[in-house]
Motif scaffolding. Structure first.
Motif, PDB file in Angstrom:
ATOM      1  N   LEU A  56       3.269  34.500 -77.352  1.00 22.91           N
ATOM      2  CA  LEU A  56       2.380  34.763 -76.225  1.00 22.91           C
ATOM      3  C   LEU A  56       2.348  33.590 -75.246  1.00 22.91           C
ATOM      4  CD1 LEU A  56      -0.622  36.521 -78.014  1.00 22.91           C
ATOM      5  CD2 LEU A  56       1.211  37.574 -76.673  1.00 22.91           C
ATOM      6  N   ARG A  59       5.043  33.945 -72.580  1.00 24.71           N
ATOM      7  CA  ARG A  59       5.024  35.138 -71.719  1.00 24.71           C
ATOM      8  C   ARG A  59       5.095  34.737 -70.252  1.00 24.71           C
ATOM      9  NH1 ARG A  59       0.438  36.455 -72.855  1.00 24.71           N
ATOM     10  NH2 ARG A  59      -0.652  35.964 -70.923  1.00 24.71           N
ATOM     11  N   TRP A  62       3.485  38.770 -65.125  1.00 22.80           N
ATOM     12  CA  TRP A  62       3.928  40.146 -64.908  1.00 22.80           C
ATOM     13  C   TRP A  62       4.269  40.399 -63.447  1.00 22.80           C
ATOM     14  CZ3 TRP A  62       5.188  43.137 -68.883  1.00 22.80           C
ATOM     15  CH2 TRP A  62       4.639  42.841 -70.135  1.00 22.80           C
ATOM     16  N   VAL A  93       9.644  37.752 -73.971  1.00 22.46           N
ATOM     17  CA  VAL A  93       8.363  38.190 -74.533  1.00 22.46           C
ATOM     18  C   VAL A  93       7.827  39.405 -73.779  1.00 22.46           C
ATOM     19  CG1 VAL A  93       6.015  37.468 -75.075  1.00 22.46           C
ATOM     20  CG2 VAL A  93       7.892  35.847 -75.321  1.00 22.46           C
ATOM     21  N   ASN A  94       7.998  39.439 -72.467  1.00 25.98           N
ATOM     22  CA  ASN A  94       7.554  40.599 -71.697  1.00 25.98           C
ATOM     23  C   ASN A  94       8.300  41.860 -72.103  1.00 25.98           C
ATOM     24  OD1 ASN A  94       7.409  37.989 -69.971  1.00 25.98           O
ATOM     25  ND2 ASN A  94       5.878  39.308 -69.045  1.00 25.98           N
ATOM     26  N   TYR A  96       9.584  42.415 -75.079  1.00 24.47           N
ATOM     27  CA  TYR A  96       9.040  42.797 -76.377  1.00 24.47           C
ATOM     28  C   TYR A  96       7.749  43.595 -76.215  1.00 24.47           C
ATOM     29  CZ  TYR A  96      12.249  39.556 -78.746  1.00 24.47           C
ATOM     30  OH  TYR A  96      13.356  38.920 -79.225  1.00 24.47           O
ATOM     31  N   ALA A  97       6.920  43.145 -75.278  1.00 20.88           N
ATOM     32  CA  ALA A  97       5.644  43.834 -75.048  1.00 20.88           C
ATOM     33  C   ALA A  97       5.874  45.239 -74.493  1.00 20.88           C
ATOM     34  CB  ALA A  97       4.781  43.021 -74.098  1.00 20.88           C
ATOM     35  N   ALA A 100       7.075  47.392 -77.376  1.00 21.62           N
ATOM     36  CA  ALA A 100       5.949  47.647 -78.280  1.00 21.62           C
ATOM     37  C   ALA A 100       4.968  48.648 -77.678  1.00 21.62           C
ATOM     38  CB  ALA A 100       5.235  46.344 -78.617  1.00 21.62           C
ATOM     39  N   GLY A 101       4.738  48.566 -76.360  1.00 21.11           N
ATOM     40  CA  GLY A 101       3.850  49.525 -75.710  1.00 21.11           C
ATOM     41  C   GLY A 101       4.400  50.939 -75.752  1.00 21.11           C
TER      42      GLY A 101
END
Length: 226
Positions: A56, A59, A62, A93-94, A96-97, A100-101
């Motif tokens: 995190l 990250r 955005w 990391v973004n 991955y997010a 995951a979302g």
């Protein structure tokens, strides 16, 4: 004349229940056995939390990910591949997010698959990972060894993943997430990104707990399971 006693006063004595220091031991004397978490489990949880915090911290904003002025059509397939590699190194990391979302939305829209997956994860957690090594699994009056428990959970995993809708939901969500990441990486021009920090993200990340343990964690005894 009263006689004065010279005997020392009697001090109260408190009985401390014995505590075993072995891995997966229990504390007795309280009317019930309380399992003590093994050091291997604590190390795993600490590594997971540390990896999450490190991930995190890496990250990216955005606003950089969705900056419309930075999108352009790649000149060739090799240019698109180079863009994907550079954007992945920067927005790791973004991405991955995002995956995951998409995976979470897919599972929430398929509640039956979500229930099966939660049940499978709970079975692995409480019947194998967090179960003390000195306590064999007992079901329906039968005692199962660690190897038998591992084989049962492995067979249950194969059944849930390949013979139910869980596998198709997971594969579809992962393919959709990877496609979104590849499309964004191909059309997002990385010329304005500071890619000199990409080497720092190789040592830490969401999957860094799968790598070799640190020197401090290497001294912790193993839990006894493979």
């Amino acid at each position: 004349m009263a006689t004065v006693s010279s005997a020392p006063p009697v001090l109260p004595v408190t009985t401390v229940p014995p505590v075993s220091t072995t891995t997966g031991s229990t504390v007795s004397g309280t009317g019930s056995d309380v399992p003590v978490n093994s050091p291997a489990v604590r190390v795993l949880i600490n590594n997971l939390s540390e990896s999450l915090r490190n991930g995190l911290a890496q990250r990216r904003p955005w606003t950089e990910l969705v900056d419309r002025s930075a999108f352009s059509k790649p000149e060739s397939f090799s240019d698109a591949t180079l863009r994907v590699r550079k954007n992945y190194s920067y927005f790791r990391v973004n991405y991955y997010a995002v995956v995951a979302g998409i995976l979470a939305v897919s599972l929430l829209t398929n509640p039956f698959s979500l229930i099966l997956l939660i049940g499978l994860l709970a079975s692995w957690t409480f019947l194998y990972l967090f179960r003390p090594t000195d306590r064999p699994l007992v079901l329906f009056g039968r005692t199962f060894t660690d190897f038998e428990t591992l084989m049962i959970l492995s067979g249950l995993t194969i059944f849930v993943v390949f013979l139910t809708s869980v596998g198709s939901v997971l594969v579809s969500a992962l393919m959709l997430g990877v496609s979104v990441v590849c499309l964004h990486g191909a059309f997002r021009a990385p010329e304005d990104l500071f890619l000199d920090e990409q080497d720092n993200s190789q040592a830490t990340g969401f999957l860094s707990f799968l790598r070799a343990p640190t020197t401090g964690a290497a001294a912790v005894p193993s839990s006894g399971r493979v």
